[in-house]
Design a protein around this motif. Structure first.
Motif, short mmCIF file in Angstrom:
data_model
loop_
_atom_site.label_atom_id
_atom_site.label_comp_id
_atom_site.label_asym_id
_atom_site.label_seq_id
_atom_site.Cartn_x
_atom_site.Cartn_y
_atom_site.Cartn_z
N VAL A 289 -2.92 -3.29 -9.93
CA VAL A 289 -2.75 -2.05 -9.18
C VAL A 289 -4.13 -1.44 -8.99
N ILE A 290 -4.41 -1.02 -7.75
CA ILE A 290 -5.68 -0.35 -7.46
C ILE A 290 -5.36 1.05 -6.93
N LEU B 139 -3.77 13.15 -9.15
CA LEU B 139 -4.93 12.27 -9.19
C LEU B 139 -4.49 10.86 -9.57
N GLY B 140 -5.26 9.89 -9.13
CA GLY B 140 -4.97 8.52 -9.53
C GLY B 140 -5.00 8.35 -11.03
N SER B 141 -5.93 9.01 -11.71
CA SER B 141 -6.03 8.90 -13.17
C SER B 141 -4.79 9.48 -13.85
N GLN B 142 -4.18 10.51 -13.27
CA GLN B 142 -2.94 11.05 -13.84
C GLN B 142 -1.81 10.03 -13.72
N ALA B 143 -1.74 9.35 -12.59
CA ALA B 143 -0.73 8.31 -12.40
C ALA B 143 -0.97 7.15 -13.35
N ILE B 144 -2.22 6.78 -13.53
CA ILE B 144 -2.58 5.69 -14.46
C ILE B 144 -2.13 6.05 -15.87
N ARG B 145 -2.41 7.26 -16.30
CA ARG B 145 -2.02 7.70 -17.64
C ARG B 145 -0.50 7.60 -17.81
N ARG B 146 0.25 8.05 -16.82
CA ARG B 146 1.72 8.01 -16.91
C ARG B 146 2.25 6.57 -16.93
N ILE B 147 1.62 5.70 -16.18
CA ILE B 147 2.03 4.29 -16.19
C ILE B 147 1.79 3.69 -17.57
N ARG B 148 0.64 3.95 -18.15
CA ARG B 148 0.34 3.43 -19.49
C ARG B 148 1.26 4.07 -20.53
N GLN B 149 1.55 5.36 -20.41
CA GLN B 149 2.44 6.03 -21.35
C GLN B 149 3.86 5.48 -21.27
N ALA B 150 4.23 4.95 -20.10
CA ALA B 150 5.55 4.34 -19.93
C ALA B 150 5.62 2.96 -20.57
N GLY B 151 4.52 2.51 -21.11
CA GLY B 151 4.51 1.23 -21.82
C GLY B 151 4.09 0.04 -20.98
N LEU B 152 3.64 0.28 -19.78
CA LEU B 152 3.21 -0.83 -18.92
C LEU B 152 1.75 -1.17 -19.24
N THR C 166 0.84 -1.19 0.00
CA THR C 166 0.00 0.00 0.00
C THR C 166 0.88 1.24 0.00
N MET C 167 0.39 2.29 -0.63
CA MET C 167 1.08 3.57 -0.71
C MET C 167 0.10 4.66 -0.31
N GLU C 168 0.63 5.81 0.10
CA GLU C 168 -0.23 6.89 0.58
C GLU C 168 -0.60 7.90 -0.49
N THR C 169 0.17 7.99 -1.57
CA THR C 169 -0.11 8.99 -2.61
C THR C 169 -0.03 8.34 -3.99
N ALA C 170 -0.63 9.01 -4.96
CA ALA C 170 -0.57 8.53 -6.34
C ALA C 170 0.87 8.57 -6.85
N GLU C 171 1.60 9.63 -6.47
CA GLU C 171 2.99 9.75 -6.91
C GLU C 171 3.83 8.58 -6.39
N GLU C 172 3.67 8.28 -5.11
CA GLU C 172 4.42 7.19 -4.49
C GLU C 172 4.07 5.85 -5.16
N ALA C 173 2.80 5.63 -5.38
CA ALA C 173 2.37 4.37 -6.02
C ALA C 173 2.87 4.28 -7.45
N MET C 174 2.79 5.38 -8.19
CA MET C 174 3.25 5.38 -9.57
C MET C 174 4.74 5.06 -9.64
N GLU C 175 5.53 5.69 -8.81
CA GLU C 175 6.98 5.43 -8.81
C GLU C 175 7.28 3.98 -8.46
N ARG C 176 6.53 3.43 -7.51
CA ARG C 176 6.74 2.02 -7.13
C ARG C 176 6.38 1.09 -8.28
N VAL C 177 5.27 1.37 -8.94
CA VAL C 177 4.85 0.54 -10.07
C VAL C 177 5.87 0.62 -11.21
#
Length: 127
Positions: A46-47, A58-71, A25-36
């Motif tokens: 990932v939830i 926002l969580g949706s911003q982190a989701i977009r960046r994860i997908r843009q990174a090719g994951l 578990t992570m406390e922020t979207a930034e922290e979770a995104m970096e971990r992923v």
């Protein structure tokens, strides 16, 4: 997300899913995104919450960046009680989420959560 919700979802995923999952578990979207983005081996699921407070990603911003990174080989779910506020379900899905859960999240007691997760994991990861 709120600490209580994180703890409950952690317990459900770790102990109620009848699977040997590692759960973090992570406390922020930034922290979770970096971990992923840095995880080895990669996560399969990932939830994200959508809202982490004022001046937070926002969580949706982190989701977009994860997908843009090719994951693309992981299931991402947005779990939010704030639909209709800053983000709609359609907007979150357009960012790359595979599903959007409201709060309270689907029941694990009647098997709804298990069925939804199984379908998502099968569709995305073929498992």
């Amino acid at each position: 997300d709120m600490r209580m919700n994180r703890k409950l979802l952690h317990r459900v995923l770790k102990h109620e899913m009848k699977a040997d999952w590692q759960v973090e578990t992570m406390e922020t979207a930034e922290e979770a995104m970096e971990r992923v983005l840095s995880a080895e081996p990669r996560f399969g699921l990932v939830i994200f919450d959508e809202n982490f407070g004022a001046d937070r990603m926002l969580g949706s911003q982190a989701i977009r960046r994860i997908r843009q990174a090719g994951l693309t080989n992981l299931v991402i779910i947005s779990c939010t009680g704030g639909l209709g506020g800053t983000s709609s379900e359609e907007q979150i899905l357009a960012c790359g989420a595979d599903a959007v859960w409201g709060k309270p999240f689907p029941s694990w007691v009647d098997g709804t959560m298990q069925e939804e997760l199984a379908a998502l994991l099968h569709d995305r990861l073929d498992i």
